[in-house]
Scaffold this motif. Sequence first.
Motif, short mmCIF file in Angstrom:
data_model
loop_
_atom_site.label_atom_id
_atom_site.label_comp_id
_atom_site.label_asym_id
_atom_site.label_seq_id
_atom_site.Cartn_x
_atom_site.Cartn_y
_atom_site.Cartn_z
N GLN A 7 7.52 -8.24 10.93
CA GLN A 7 8.16 -7.06 11.52
C GLN A 7 8.03 -5.86 10.61
OE1 GLN A 7 12.14 -8.52 12.22
NE2 GLN A 7 11.72 -8.91 14.39
N LYS A 8 8.25 -6.08 9.31
CA LYS A 8 8.14 -5.00 8.33
C LYS A 8 6.71 -4.47 8.29
CE LYS A 8 10.30 -5.26 4.32
NZ LYS A 8 10.62 -5.61 2.92
N GLY A 9 5.74 -5.37 8.30
CA GLY A 9 4.34 -4.97 8.29
C GLY A 9 3.95 -4.20 9.53
N SER A 10 4.40 -4.66 10.68
CA SER A 10 4.10 -3.97 11.95
C SER A 10 4.73 -2.59 11.98
CB SER A 10 4.59 -4.79 13.13
OG SER A 10 3.83 -5.97 13.26
N ALA A 11 5.95 -2.49 11.47
CA ALA A 11 6.63 -1.19 11.43
C ALA A 11 5.89 -0.22 10.51
CB ALA A 11 8.08 -1.37 10.97
N TRP A 12 5.39 -0.72 9.38
CA TRP A 12 4.65 0.12 8.44
C TRP A 12 3.34 0.59 9.07
CZ3 TRP A 12 4.89 3.54 5.04
CH2 TRP A 12 3.89 3.79 4.10
N GLU A 13 2.62 -0.31 9.74
CA GLU A 13 1.39 0.08 10.44
C GLU A 13 1.69 1.17 11.46
OE1 GLU A 13 -0.49 -3.39 12.12
OE2 GLU A 13 -0.54 -4.41 10.19
N TYR A 19 1.94 8.97 11.45
CA TYR A 19 1.65 10.00 10.47
C TYR A 19 0.22 10.52 10.63
CZ TYR A 19 1.50 12.55 6.11
OH TYR A 19 1.37 13.56 5.18
N LEU A 20 -0.74 9.60 10.78
CA LEU A 20 -2.14 10.01 10.95
C LEU A 20 -2.31 10.83 12.23
CD1 LEU A 20 -4.12 6.85 9.82
CD2 LEU A 20 -3.77 8.98 8.56
N THR A 90 6.88 7.60 4.90
CA THR A 90 5.46 7.30 5.08
C THR A 90 4.57 8.19 4.21
OG1 THR A 90 5.99 6.68 7.34
CG2 THR A 90 3.67 6.97 6.82
N ALA A 91 4.84 9.47 4.17
CA ALA A 91 4.01 10.41 3.42
C ALA A 91 3.98 10.10 1.93
CB ALA A 91 4.49 11.84 3.64
N ASP A 92 4.95 9.36 1.43
CA ASP A 92 5.02 9.00 0.02
C ASP A 92 4.36 7.66 -0.29
OD1 ASP A 92 6.42 11.31 -0.94
OD2 ASP A 92 8.21 10.53 0.06
N GLY A 93 3.75 7.03 0.71
CA GLY A 93 3.04 5.78 0.47
C GLY A 93 1.84 6.02 -0.44
N TYR A 94 1.34 4.96 -1.03
CA TYR A 94 0.21 5.05 -1.95
C TYR A 94 -1.08 4.72 -1.21
CZ TYR A 94 3.91 4.53 -5.46
OH TYR A 94 5.05 4.67 -6.22
N VAL A 95 -2.10 5.56 -1.35
CA VAL A 95 -3.45 5.25 -0.87
C VAL A 95 -4.22 4.77 -2.09
CG1 VAL A 95 -5.55 6.13 0.20
CG2 VAL A 95 -3.31 6.97 0.96
N VAL A 96 -4.72 3.54 -2.00
CA VAL A 96 -5.30 2.90 -3.18
C VAL A 96 -6.72 2.43 -2.87
CG1 VAL A 96 -4.97 1.08 -4.89
CG2 VAL A 96 -2.99 2.07 -3.74
N ARG A 97 -7.61 2.70 -3.80
CA ARG A 97 -8.99 2.20 -3.72
C ARG A 97 -9.49 2.01 -5.15
NH1 ARG A 97 -9.86 6.04 -0.12
NH2 ARG A 97 -9.08 7.98 -0.90
N ASP A 98 -10.55 1.27 -5.31
CA ASP A 98 -11.09 1.09 -6.66
C ASP A 98 -11.88 2.34 -7.06
OD1 ASP A 98 -13.63 0.79 -5.40
OD2 ASP A 98 -13.38 -1.38 -5.34
N LEU A 99 -12.11 2.50 -8.34
CA LEU A 99 -12.80 3.68 -8.85
C LEU A 99 -14.20 3.80 -8.26
CD1 LEU A 99 -12.79 6.16 -10.68
CD2 LEU A 99 -13.54 4.69 -12.55
N ARG A 100 -14.91 2.68 -8.10
CA ARG A 100 -16.26 2.69 -7.53
C ARG A 100 -16.23 3.35 -6.15
NH1 ARG A 100 -16.82 -2.32 -7.43
NH2 ARG A 100 -17.90 -2.55 -9.38
#
Length: 135
Positions: A7-13, A19-20, A90-100
Motif C-alpha cells: 500500500q505504501k509503495g502504491s501510494a508513493w507511485e 507530481y510528474l 513528494t517534491a522532496d524525494g530523492y532522484v538517484v542514479r549512478d555516476l556513469r
Amino acid sequence: MSNPSKQKGSAWESAIVAYLREHHNASAHRNVQMGSKDIGDVDGYYLHALEAKAEKEIKLPSYIAQANKEAGHAGQPFGCAVVKRRMKGTADGYVVRDLRTDVRLMNRLRDAEALLEEYAFEAWLEHDAHHREAA
C-alpha cells in the motif's frame, strides 16, 4: 490490498505520477508489472525508466541496479530510482542514479544545448534564461 508495504509503495507511485503530471508530463502513469521484464514503476519521466521506492531502510545499490536493468527493458537510455524521504512531501524525494548514468545524461544535455546554441541562438538564449531560474 492488505499488505501495508505494498500500500505504501502504491501510494508513493501514485504521488510521483501526480507530481510528474503537474510539473513535467501530463501523460505520466504507473506501469503494469511485467515480472522479470519489468519496465519501471512509472512511465512519463523523459528518457527514464523510473523505479519508485518507499522503504524504511534505503538500499541504493539495489535500487540503482534495478532501475538500470528496467531502463534496458523499457528501451530508455537512463534509469533512476525515486526514493521517498521520510516525513517529507513528494517534491522532496530523492532522484538517484549512478555516476556513469548521470555523466551520460549530462553529456547528452550539454551536446543538445550546444546544438541549439549553434543553430538557433535566440531560442537558446530564451531556453537558457528560463532554466537558470532557481527552483
